[in-house]
Design a protein around this motif. Structure first.
Motif, PDB file in Angstrom:
ATOM      1  N   ASN A  56       9.781 -10.254   8.152  1.00 34.12           N
ATOM      2  CA  ASN A  56      11.043 -10.624   7.092  1.00 34.12           C
ATOM      3  C   ASN A  56      11.712  -8.967   6.654  1.00 34.12           C
ATOM      4  OD1 ASN A  56      11.856 -13.480   6.389  1.00 34.12           O
ATOM      5  ND2 ASN A  56       9.442 -13.299   6.491  1.00 34.12           N
ATOM      6  N   LEU A  87       6.139  -9.745  -1.655  1.00 32.17           N
ATOM      7  CA  LEU A  87       5.600 -10.769  -0.867  1.00 32.17           C
ATOM      8  C   LEU A  87       5.641 -12.306  -1.963  1.00 32.17           C
ATOM      9  CD1 LEU A  87       2.451  -9.296   0.455  1.00 32.17           C
ATOM     10  CD2 LEU A  87       4.501 -10.652   1.828  1.00 32.17           C
ATOM     11  N   PHE A 123      -0.222  -8.905  -3.798  1.00 33.07           N
ATOM     12  CA  PHE A 123       0.254  -7.860  -2.627  1.00 33.07           C
ATOM     13  C   PHE A 123      -0.526  -6.765  -2.524  1.00 33.07           C
ATOM     14  CE2 PHE A 123       2.501  -5.604  -6.212  1.00 33.07           C
ATOM     15  CZ  PHE A 123       2.383  -4.381  -5.826  1.00 33.07           C
ATOM     16  N   VAL A 145      10.301  -7.058   4.201  1.00 27.65           N
ATOM     17  CA  VAL A 145      10.359  -7.095   2.629  1.00 27.65           C
ATOM     18  C   VAL A 145       9.476  -5.853   2.368  1.00 27.65           C
ATOM     19  CG1 VAL A 145      11.117  -9.460   2.456  1.00 27.65           C
ATOM     20  CG2 VAL A 145       8.724  -8.726   2.313  1.00 27.65           C
ATOM     21  N   LYS A 146       9.546  -5.611   1.101  1.00 30.38           N
ATOM     22  CA  LYS A 146       8.504  -4.529   0.376  1.00 30.38           C
ATOM     23  C   LYS A 146       7.213  -5.314   0.018  1.00 30.38           C
ATOM     24  CE  LYS A 146      12.244  -2.082  -1.972  1.00 30.38           C
ATOM     25  NZ  LYS A 146      12.840  -1.494  -3.128  1.00 30.38           N
ATOM     26  N   TRP A 147       6.287  -4.546  -0.061  1.00 27.58           N
ATOM     27  CA  TRP A 147       4.891  -5.176  -0.153  1.00 27.58           C
ATOM     28  C   TRP A 147       4.988  -5.822  -1.709  1.00 27.58           C
ATOM     29  CZ3 TRP A 147       1.081  -5.443   2.988  1.00 27.58           C
ATOM     30  CH2 TRP A 147       0.843  -4.596   4.170  1.00 27.58           C
ATOM     31  N   ALA A 157       0.292 -13.185   5.284  1.00 23.45           N
ATOM     32  CA  ALA A 157       0.891 -12.290   4.331  1.00 23.45           C
ATOM     33  C   ALA A 157       1.651 -10.998   5.138  1.00 23.45           C
ATOM     34  CB  ALA A 157       0.039 -12.049   3.293  1.00 23.45           C
ATOM     35  N   ILE A 158       0.731 -10.504   6.003  1.00 25.20           N
ATOM     36  CA  ILE A 158       1.087  -9.377   6.874  1.00 25.20           C
ATOM     37  C   ILE A 158       2.011  -9.651   7.669  1.00 25.20           C
ATOM     38  CG2 ILE A 158       0.080  -7.597   8.209  1.00 25.20           C
ATOM     39  CD1 ILE A 158      -2.469  -7.580   7.017  1.00 25.20           C
ATOM     40  N   HIS A 173      -2.243  -5.471   0.745  1.00 22.31           N
ATOM     41  CA  HIS A 173      -2.053  -4.033   1.187  1.00 22.31           C
ATOM     42  C   HIS A 173      -3.246  -3.209   1.648  1.00 22.31           C
ATOM     43  CE1 HIS A 173      -1.221   0.335   0.857  1.00 22.31           C
ATOM     44  NE2 HIS A 173      -0.092   0.043   1.643  1.00 22.31           N
ATOM     45  N   TYR A 190       4.161 -12.181   7.640  1.00 18.84           N
ATOM     46  CA  TYR A 190       5.388 -12.357   6.837  1.00 18.84           C
ATOM     47  C   TYR A 190       6.268 -11.160   6.547  1.00 18.84           C
ATOM     48  CZ  TYR A 190       8.611 -14.111   3.287  1.00 18.84           C
ATOM     49  OH  TYR A 190       9.607 -14.652   2.423  1.00 18.84           O
ATOM     50  N   LEU A 191       5.368 -10.286   6.039  1.00 15.97           N
ATOM     51  CA  LEU A 191       6.037  -9.179   5.573  1.00 15.97           C
ATOM     52  C   LEU A 191       6.689  -8.415   6.956  1.00 15.97           C
ATOM     53  CD1 LEU A 191       4.913  -6.306   2.992  1.00 15.97           C
ATOM     54  CD2 LEU A 191       5.178  -5.513   5.393  1.00 15.97           C
ATOM     55  N   VAL A 192       5.860  -8.244   7.977  1.00 12.80           N
ATOM     56  CA  VAL A 192       6.660  -7.630   9.023  1.00 12.80           C
ATOM     57  C   VAL A 192       7.757  -8.303   9.653  1.00 12.80           C
ATOM     58  CG1 VAL A 192       6.273  -6.980  11.555  1.00 12.80           C
ATOM     59  CG2 VAL A 192       4.534  -6.523   9.701  1.00 12.80           C
TER      60      VAL A 192
END
Length: 243
Positions: free
Chosen positions: A44, A51, A58, A46-48, A37-38, A62, A40-42
């Protein structure tokens, strides 16, 4: 992540208290899911809260990220992976030479004015990221400042921390923006040779500049303006840096 990637980092992830017989309730989510998940966030940007539902909630992701960041776990992940890549390339785990460069990037109107500035040379209102990479282009240290922060002044903040972390480092390649007293200061105070690699004046258009191209390639691979959540320190220009 692939099974091979997970095998490389699995032993670095803290063992939950309940698995070590220290009490507490079993965790509801696998650490592999949290790391996915982390990543993917970095990747792309995107905001937390954005997700996808395929990942754990999320707020839990976080919470794990914050805990691992504050205990230095994410830095350890990165350092071990960098050492592994260097070893695979036939290099020593710790670098002896590096390249420093900076890049100004535009900031959205929502970015607070206290964390951005105007880079008159590049005509950019935003932030500037100062990178130090090894000769393979692997990140050693990064400092994010307002875009009006000078390269030499910022390097004076970066280099002592860099030398303290990488004791065998003895040479830094840089462009002409780092000329001046910085070269003498680094050699006298830190035993670091800052070698200026100048662009040939009679060339026009794009040209690959020896040594400097390695840092420029890394900057091109990190186009998104990111908030560096490291707690390692703050520089005189108000920026925060992370290893």
């Amino acid at each position: 992540m692939t099974d091979a990637e997970w095998a490389a980092v699995r032993d670095l992830v803290p063992v939950p208290a309940w698995m070590g017989g220290r009490g507490g309730r079993p965790e509801g989510y696998c650490h592999r899911q949290i790391l996915d998940a982390i990543r993917y966030l970095v990747d792309n940007g995107v905001k937390w809260a954005a997700l996808p539902t395929d990942f754990p909630p999320f707020k839990r992701v976080h919470a794990f990220f914050t805990r691992w960041r504050d205990t230095g776990l994410l830095t350890e992940f990165h350092d071990r992976m960098r050492a592994a890549v260097r070893t695979a390339e036939g290099r020593a785990p710790e670098p002896t030479a590096a390249v420093i460069d900076s890049q100004s990037v535009k900031a959205a109107a929502s970015v607070h004015s206290s964390t951005r500035g105007y880079d008159g040379a590049k005509r950019i209102n935003g932030r500037k990221r100062h990178l130090v990479v090894d000769t393979l282009g692997l990140l050693l240290m990064i400092l994010v400042t307002p875009a009006d922060a000078g390269d030499r002044a910022t390097a004076a903040d970066i280099l002592p921390a860099l030398k303290a972390k990488f004791r065998h480092l003895h040479r830094i390649w840089a462009d002409s923006g780092y000329t001046g007293d910085l070269v003498t200061w680094a050699k006298t105070k830190l035993a670091l040779v800052v070698e200026i690699v100048k662009r040939t004046d009679d060339l026009s258009g794009f040209r690959v500049v020896p040594r400097r191209w390695v840092a420029e390639r890394t900057l091109c691979a990190t186009r998104r303006s990111v908030c560096i959540p490291g707690s390692a320190g703050r520089n005189s220009e108000g920026g925060s840096w992370a290893e």
